[in-house]
Design a protein around this motif. Structure first.
Motif, short mmCIF file in Angstrom:
data_model
loop_
_atom_site.label_atom_id
_atom_site.label_comp_id
_atom_site.label_asym_id
_atom_site.label_seq_id
_atom_site.Cartn_x
_atom_site.Cartn_y
_atom_site.Cartn_z
N LEU A 213 -20.80 123.45 -8.50
CA LEU A 213 -20.58 124.70 -7.78
C LEU A 213 -19.33 124.63 -6.92
O LEU A 213 -18.55 125.58 -6.85
N ALA A 214 -19.13 123.50 -6.25
CA ALA A 214 -17.95 123.32 -5.40
C ALA A 214 -16.67 123.35 -6.24
O ALA A 214 -15.67 123.97 -5.86
N TYR A 215 -16.70 122.68 -7.39
CA TYR A 215 -15.52 122.62 -8.27
C TYR A 215 -15.18 124.01 -8.79
O TYR A 215 -14.01 124.42 -8.80
N GLN A 216 -16.20 124.75 -9.22
CA GLN A 216 -15.97 126.10 -9.69
C GLN A 216 -15.39 126.97 -8.57
O GLN A 216 -14.47 127.76 -8.78
N SER A 217 -15.92 126.81 -7.36
CA SER A 217 -15.46 127.61 -6.22
C SER A 217 -14.01 127.27 -5.86
O SER A 217 -13.24 128.16 -5.45
N ALA A 218 -13.63 126.00 -5.99
CA ALA A 218 -12.24 125.60 -5.71
C ALA A 218 -11.29 126.33 -6.65
O ALA A 218 -10.26 126.87 -6.24
N TRP A 219 -11.64 126.38 -7.93
CA TRP A 219 -10.82 127.11 -8.89
C TRP A 219 -10.83 128.60 -8.58
O TRP A 219 -9.81 129.29 -8.72
N GLY A 220 -11.98 129.12 -8.15
CA GLY A 220 -12.07 130.53 -7.81
C GLY A 220 -11.09 130.91 -6.71
O GLY A 220 -10.41 131.94 -6.79
N PHE A 221 -11.01 130.07 -5.69
CA PHE A 221 -10.08 130.33 -4.59
C PHE A 221 -8.63 130.24 -5.07
O PHE A 221 -7.79 131.09 -4.74
#
Length: 439
Positions: A213-221
């Protein structure tokens, strides 16, 4: 029987609402040890609620009540933030629209607190600013560019923590989730944040310190930073190899989700969370296609990965299937992929296969038709004498595919006999009948 089921459903919803009201009222009398337990009970209760119940539960009145409890010192700011961050994570992960907080006195209080801490410059409470930023963003995105400029550096500082204990991982995950919720309507100071988010992504690729979830969110930002910014999109595509990383993540998530389970059936927490992360990746792609199309970056690799998700999700996970169709639609609309790539990737085949489903849902059909409309516009843009033969070959290939598989009659029937009655006038490009299907 229908009335009885409807009555039981209403009684259950009322019971959940009453349970929440009871738990919320008990927060005033909790000591520190009891408070965490109450929050766990509230989160467990939220898991039982559907989207409608969650929307009706977290109203402006609830947040105003919390503001009143803080003002009267019946609820400490520390406990209030602890509760709100947990609820905000849940609402963000479930992608639930909530406007109660946006219009509340509590939001106004938090904005004032952030401004006051920023004015201190030296000696300000960094953790408080980060916590307030997480609450504000998780409950609906940025409120202003000024707010972003204050809170984002503190959230990035939290996200850059490379300790691998469970507590730190949770803090990093929450900070990155909040950053991925920044409102794309506001101009973000890209140059200030690009290096930090690059470091977070590259460090994870070497050391695997982030949760999925954190990795996906980093890309999202990072993708939000790329909007209308050529430098950032080139970093994403050419330096960080987003297509490769996204394809790998989608493949691993597809292996983890239990695709045989029906959507309404309970699934294990791990499987459920990974299903939600997969949905968030699909939403990321929609934003990714915007700058890629503007800068003529080809995204056929991403489309091919989404095809795999669509095919495994079709039988029992219609919401994920819908997200896949929306991604194809966005890729075509934003000109981030060419028509021949849609054919070679299997996207067109996958969409057409879904149209034959006996349990086809209206929204799925509607998204399919929109996809074909946008794809037809791509064909229309192929011009010039040198490209005429290519256009004719693509048209011929599509006609043959439709005729062989019997899809043409199905789509004609859907469009002429169902779509107008449900959606009204569905306007297509003038020469749409010349391409794909005779709608």
């Amino acid at each position: 029987m229908y009335d009885e089921e409807k009555s039981n459903d209403g009684a259950q919803k009322q019971s959940l609402a009453n349970k929440f009201s009871k738990l919320f009222s008990e927060l005033e009398d909790c000591d520190k040890n009891e408070y965490k337990q109450k929050i766990e009970e509230i989160i467990a209760l939220m898991e039982e609620m559907d989207e409608e119940e969650l929307y009706s539960t977290f109203t402006k009145e609830i947040f105003n009540k919390m503001d009143e409890m803080i003002e009267e010192e019946k609820l400490s700011m520390e406990n209030a933030l602890f509760l709100l961050i947990h609820i905000g994570r849940f609402i963000s992960l479930k992608d639930i629209w909530n406007d109660g907080f946006r219009n509340s006195l509590l939001k106004a209080r938090f904005e004032k607190m952030v401004a006051e801490e920023d004015e201190k410059k030296e000696g300000n409470d960094e953790k408080l600013i980060a916590d307030l930023g997480e609450c504000m963003l998780l409950f609906g995105g940025s409120t202003s560019m000024e707010f972003d400029s204050v809170c984002v550096p503190y959230l990035l500082k939290v996200a850059l923590n490379k300790e691998e204990n469970e507590e730190t991982q949770k803090e990093v995950e929450t900070a990155l989730m909040a950053l991925s919720c920044i409102n794309i309507c506001y101009k973000v100071e890209k140059d200030l944040y690009l290096n930090e988010i690059k470091e977070i992504i590259q460090y994870h690729e070497k050391h695997h310190n982030l949760t999925r979830l954190a990795y996906q969110s980093a890309w999202g930002f990072l993708i939000i930073l790329s909007l209308n910014d050529q430098k950032t999109i080139e970093v994403i595509v050419d330096e960080l190899h987003f297509e490769r990383e996204a394809a790998r993540e989608l493949d691993e998530l597809m292996q983890s989700v239990d695709w045989k389970k029906k959507e309404e059936e309970e699934v294990k927490e791990k499987g459920k969370n990974e299903e939600l992360v997969l949905k968030r990746w699909l939403q990321n792609f929609d934003n990714f296609f915007v700058p890629c199309g503007a800068l003529n970056k080809e995204c056929s690799g991403i489309v091919e990965s989404i095809v795999g998700v669509l095919r495994v999700s079709r039988d029992n996970h219609s919401e994920i299937g819908k997200r896949c169709i929306l991604s194809f639609e966005a890729a075509a609309e934003e000109r981030a992929v060419k028509v021949d790539a849609l054919l070679k990737s299997g996207a067109v085949d996958a969409v057409l296969e879904g149209i034959q489903q006996p349990t086809l849902k209206h929204y799925y059909m509607w998204n399919c038709l929109i996809f074909f409309k946008d794809a037809s516009m791509l064909l229309d843009e192929i011009g010039g004498e040198m490209e005429d033969a290519k256009r004719k070959e693509l048209k011929r290939e599509m006609f043959e595919k439709m005729e062989e598989e019997g899809y043409e009659d199905i789509v004609i029937w859907l469009y002429h006999y169902i779509c107008p009655s449900i959606f009204g006038d569905f306007r297509l490009v003038e020469n749409f009948p010349d391409y794909f299907v005779y709608l």
